[in-house]
Design a protein around this motif. Structure first.
Motif, short mmCIF file in Angstrom:
data_model
loop_
_atom_site.label_atom_id
_atom_site.label_comp_id
_atom_site.label_asym_id
_atom_site.label_seq_id
_atom_site.Cartn_x
_atom_site.Cartn_y
_atom_site.Cartn_z
N PRO A 64 -12.96 48.86 -22.70
CA PRO A 64 -13.84 47.92 -23.39
C PRO A 64 -14.28 46.81 -22.45
CG PRO A 64 -11.56 47.57 -24.04
CD PRO A 64 -11.59 48.82 -23.21
N PRO A 65 -15.36 46.13 -22.77
CA PRO A 65 -15.81 45.05 -21.90
C PRO A 65 -14.77 43.96 -21.78
CG PRO A 65 -16.94 44.98 -24.02
CD PRO A 65 -16.19 46.29 -23.99
N VAL A 66 -14.71 43.36 -20.60
CA VAL A 66 -13.74 42.30 -20.34
C VAL A 66 -14.28 40.99 -20.89
CG1 VAL A 66 -12.47 41.06 -18.56
CG2 VAL A 66 -12.96 43.51 -18.29
N HIS A 67 -13.50 40.34 -21.70
CA HIS A 67 -13.91 39.06 -22.28
C HIS A 67 -13.58 37.92 -21.32
CE1 HIS A 67 -14.89 40.92 -26.12
NE2 HIS A 67 -13.75 41.57 -26.05
N SER A 68 -14.35 36.87 -21.43
CA SER A 68 -14.15 35.72 -20.56
C SER A 68 -12.81 35.06 -20.88
CB SER A 68 -15.28 34.72 -20.74
OG SER A 68 -14.98 33.50 -20.10
N PRO A 69 -12.06 34.64 -19.85
CA PRO A 69 -10.82 33.90 -20.13
C PRO A 69 -11.08 32.49 -20.61
CG PRO A 69 -11.20 34.03 -17.77
CD PRO A 69 -12.25 34.88 -18.42
N PHE A 70 -12.34 32.09 -20.68
CA PHE A 70 -12.69 30.74 -21.11
C PHE A 70 -13.52 30.84 -22.38
CE2 PHE A 70 -12.32 30.61 -16.49
CZ PHE A 70 -11.36 29.64 -16.34
N PRO A 71 -12.91 30.66 -23.55
CA PRO A 71 -13.69 30.70 -24.79
C PRO A 71 -14.64 29.52 -24.86
CG PRO A 71 -11.46 29.93 -25.23
CD PRO A 71 -11.48 30.36 -23.79
N ALA A 72 -15.68 29.70 -25.64
CA ALA A 72 -16.65 28.62 -25.82
C ALA A 72 -15.97 27.46 -26.55
CB ALA A 72 -17.85 29.12 -26.61
N LEU A 73 -16.13 26.27 -26.02
CA LEU A 73 -15.47 25.08 -26.56
C LEU A 73 -16.50 24.14 -27.16
CD1 LEU A 73 -12.96 24.25 -23.67
CD2 LEU A 73 -12.49 25.49 -25.78
N PRO A 74 -16.12 23.42 -28.21
CA PRO A 74 -16.99 22.32 -28.67
C PRO A 74 -17.13 21.27 -27.57
CG PRO A 74 -15.31 22.87 -30.32
CD PRO A 74 -14.93 23.60 -29.08
N VAL A 75 -18.13 20.42 -27.75
CA VAL A 75 -18.44 19.43 -26.71
C VAL A 75 -17.24 18.53 -26.44
CG1 VAL A 75 -19.94 17.50 -26.11
CG2 VAL A 75 -20.90 19.51 -27.23
N TRP A 76 -16.57 18.07 -27.51
CA TRP A 76 -15.46 17.16 -27.31
C TRP A 76 -14.32 17.83 -26.55
CZ3 TRP A 76 -13.19 12.81 -26.68
CH2 TRP A 76 -11.84 12.64 -26.94
N GLU A 77 -13.96 19.05 -26.93
CA GLU A 77 -12.87 19.74 -26.26
C GLU A 77 -13.21 20.03 -24.79
OE1 GLU A 77 -11.51 23.17 -28.31
OE2 GLU A 77 -11.26 22.15 -30.23
N ASP A 78 -14.46 20.40 -24.54
CA ASP A 78 -14.83 20.68 -23.15
C ASP A 78 -14.85 19.40 -22.33
OD1 ASP A 78 -15.53 22.81 -21.35
OD2 ASP A 78 -17.52 21.91 -21.21
N ALA A 79 -15.23 18.29 -22.94
CA ALA A 79 -15.20 17.01 -22.22
C ALA A 79 -13.77 16.63 -21.86
CB ALA A 79 -15.86 15.92 -23.06
N VAL A 80 -12.84 16.84 -22.80
CA VAL A 80 -11.43 16.56 -22.52
C VAL A 80 -10.91 17.48 -21.42
CG1 VAL A 80 -9.11 16.58 -23.51
CG2 VAL A 80 -11.01 15.63 -24.82
N ARG A 81 -11.29 18.74 -21.49
CA ARG A 81 -10.86 19.69 -20.44
C ARG A 81 -11.35 19.24 -19.07
NH1 ARG A 81 -13.03 23.43 -17.38
NH2 ARG A 81 -15.08 23.06 -18.30
N LEU A 82 -12.61 18.85 -18.98
CA LEU A 82 -13.15 18.42 -17.69
C LEU A 82 -12.43 17.16 -17.18
CD1 LEU A 82 -16.96 18.99 -18.29
CD2 LEU A 82 -15.52 20.21 -16.66
N ALA A 83 -12.16 16.22 -18.09
CA ALA A 83 -11.47 15.01 -17.68
C ALA A 83 -10.06 15.33 -17.20
CB ALA A 83 -11.42 14.00 -18.83
N ALA A 84 -9.37 16.24 -17.88
CA ALA A 84 -8.02 16.62 -17.46
C ALA A 84 -8.04 17.37 -16.14
CB ALA A 84 -7.35 17.47 -18.54
N THR A 85 -9.11 18.15 -15.89
CA THR A 85 -9.22 18.88 -14.63
C THR A 85 -9.60 17.96 -13.49
OG1 THR A 85 -9.95 20.80 -15.91
CG2 THR A 85 -10.30 20.87 -13.54
N ALA A 86 -10.43 16.96 -13.78
CA ALA A 86 -10.87 16.05 -12.72
C ALA A 86 -9.71 15.24 -12.17
CB ALA A 86 -11.96 15.12 -13.25
N HIS A 87 -8.78 14.87 -13.04
CA HIS A 87 -7.61 14.08 -12.62
C HIS A 87 -6.37 14.74 -13.20
CE1 HIS A 87 -10.22 10.86 -11.13
NE2 HIS A 87 -10.94 11.08 -12.21
N PRO A 88 -5.85 15.78 -12.52
CA PRO A 88 -4.75 16.56 -13.10
C PRO A 88 -3.44 15.81 -13.21
CG PRO A 88 -5.21 17.26 -10.84
CD PRO A 88 -6.27 16.28 -11.21
N THR A 89 -3.31 14.66 -12.58
CA THR A 89 -2.06 13.90 -12.69
C THR A 89 -2.20 12.82 -13.75
OG1 THR A 89 -2.77 12.36 -10.96
CG2 THR A 89 -1.54 14.31 -10.26
N ALA A 90 -1.07 12.33 -14.20
CA ALA A 90 -1.08 11.36 -15.30
C ALA A 90 -1.31 9.93 -14.83
CB ALA A 90 0.25 11.44 -16.07
#
Length: 507
Positions: free
Chosen positions: A357-383
């Protein structure tokens, strides 16, 4: 009057023309150990002569040559009259260097194209990636002369040229060595556009020669001698019988008749196709986009664009790696001649026997807020909170209508458990009987504090500790100042409640 929109074919031709007038070249490799002439062709040397004869400082030229030789020039974009590239200097962020060259006028192009069409050898040389000297010496002035190259750069050096623009000129000479059509593009015409114009001129020249020298007239068919025996056969022109029609039938329109045939798609429908080659292996790690120059009055933030490009590269690398693990690409074909996962399916829409079967993306589509949080967490991975982190949280809070504290708390939850961690922060749920109920007994057996259950939370408000049970059957530790109920994600999630609480108490 409102202009009529262009047809689909005209719009496609316009897109092709615009694409033909812009070429982008990847960074050229460094020339290690090379200390001779920088250009190998005579036209590349002529390009550098135009630069060197008007340079005001030979030391800047020498530094530019060194920059070019060491590979400091990044991707080069060539359009009519303009060459742009980023050049890495002594500072972390590169500079934007530019070379301008006046394009030829339409009259000059007409003369140049007529000269090429009149001498087929010149077109042959161009197709062989050679620039005929007679063509360059034509009155149109194809090669730049002294003062024709106008350098610009975003660096504070006002030299003409500075070392960054000089490095770009040296690298362009290497491009010209490999393909003289780059010079023609600088002067205003792309390769496809140029060859199409030459094809039309050659066709018009052939038609003029055919009219000037008509072929010898052949003997009329009605005057041909009859066969030696039998009754003479009347000779008719092709299509005459069809035009005359049969007895009692109206005459058909004179003209060429359609030949019998089949549609190409019907003829090729059952044609066996070889299997696709195995895919190339994914690189060990995603690439890094080039650093963008930091210039004034840009319509975007260069650092933000660099980060988004790096994130897109990382996600693409993860998708390719996931597809490679699902479809190893060992070259084996499926039962109908296709390699599993090549995207081609049988006409009934089902997956072929033995296919995957076709391979699905490991990154599901996210709402804007969740994707913004993901980007912020990726930009600064430390606390740790830095000035850049605080600025990012303020901008994100202003854009989403939330407080800076909410943004920081959400980023911490994403770092703790990704999308599930963020969901546990924002909403409680009622887990079914099973693991959640057994967790309290496990904690008491390990001589750990008794926690009070509520929904999917186990809480000791007096100590300011809490465990949240996720849909993924992991336990997420939280802590708060005692008595404040201001809960923050703390530490990694753990499938064992004893391990999660032990780590939390050890903090």
């Amino acid at each position: 009057m409102t202009p009529r929109p262009a047809s689909g074919r005209a719009a496609a031709a316009d897109r092709l023309a615009r694409a033909d007038r812009s070429r982008t070249f990847p960074p050229l490799p460094a020339r290690t150990g090379a200390r001779g002439l920088f250009a190998e062709s005579w036209w590349g040397s002529a390009w550098l002569d135009a630069l060197e004869t008007t340079a005001l400082d030979s030391a800047r030229l020498a530094r530019g040559r060194t920059y070019a030789r060491d590979g400091h020039v990044d991707t080069i974009n060539v359009t009519p009259g303009r060459i742009v590239a980023t050049v890495r200097g002594s500072r972390p962020r590169p500079y934007s260097a530019e070379i301008r060259l006046e394009p030829l006028t339409d009259q000059e192009w007409d003369g140049l194209l007529d000269a090429i069409a009149a001498e087929p050898g010149q077109l042959t040389a161009l197709l062989a990636k050679k620039l005929p000297q007679a063509l360059a010496e034509d009155g149109a002035g194809l090669l730049p002369g002294p003062g024709d190259l106008v350098p610009r750069c975003s660096c504070p050096d006002h030299g003409r040229p500075c070392k960054h623009a000089a490095a770009l000129c040296f690298q362009v000479a290497r491009l010209l060595d490999a393909d003289p059509f780059v010079l023609l593009l600088m002067r205003g015409r792309g390769e496809r556009e140029l060859l199409d114009a030459l094809s039309r001129r050659n066709a018009a020249l052939t038609a003029r020669e055919a009219r000037a020298h008509p072929p010898a007239a052949t003997q009329p068919a009605s005057h041909r001698p009859a066969p030696e025996s039998g009754t003479p056969h009347p000779v008719t022109a092709p299509g005459a019988a069809a035009a005359a029609g049969g007895p009692g039938e109206p005459a058909a329109a004179a003209g060429p008749q359609a030949l019998p045939g089949v549609l190409a798609r019907a003829a090729l429908a059952d044609r066996p196709r070889p299997p696709l080659p195995p895919p190339l292996p994914a690189p060990p790690r995603p690439g890094r986009p080039p650093a963008l120059p930091d210039a004034d009055h840009l319509p975007f933030d260069p650092a933000a664009l660099e980060f988004l490009a790096a994130d897109a590269a990382a996600r693409a690398h993860a998708c390719v790696s996931a597809a490679g693990s699902a479809c190893p690409g060992d070259g084996r074909a499926s039962g109908d001649g296709r390699r599993p996962g090549d995207g081609r399916r049988p006409s009934d829409g089902r997956h072929p026997a033995g296919g995957q079967p076709p391979v699905h993306s490991p990154f599901p589509a996210l709402p804007v807020w969740e994707d913004a949080v993901r980007l912020a967490a990726t930009a600064h991975p430390t606390a740790g909170l830095t000035s850049a982190t605080r600025a990012l949280y303020r901008d994100l809070a202003a854009a989403t209508g939330r407080s800076t504290t909410d943004v920081a708390r959400s980023v911490a939850a994403w770092r703790q458990g990704g999308r599930e961690g963020l969901a546990l922060l924002e909403a409680a749920w009622n887990p079914p009987a099973g693991d959640f109920d057994r967790a309290r007994s496990a904690l008491l057996a390990a001589d750990l504090p008794a926690l009070r259950p509520r929904h999917n939370h186990l809480t000791d408000a007096e100590r300011g500790i809490q465990l949240r049970f996720g849909h993924d059957h992991r336990w997420y530790p939280y802590e708060s100042e005692p008595g404040t109920e201001d809960w923050w994600p703390t530490g990694p999630a753990d499938p064992d409640p004893v391990g999660a609480l032990t780590t939390l108490l050890a903090r």
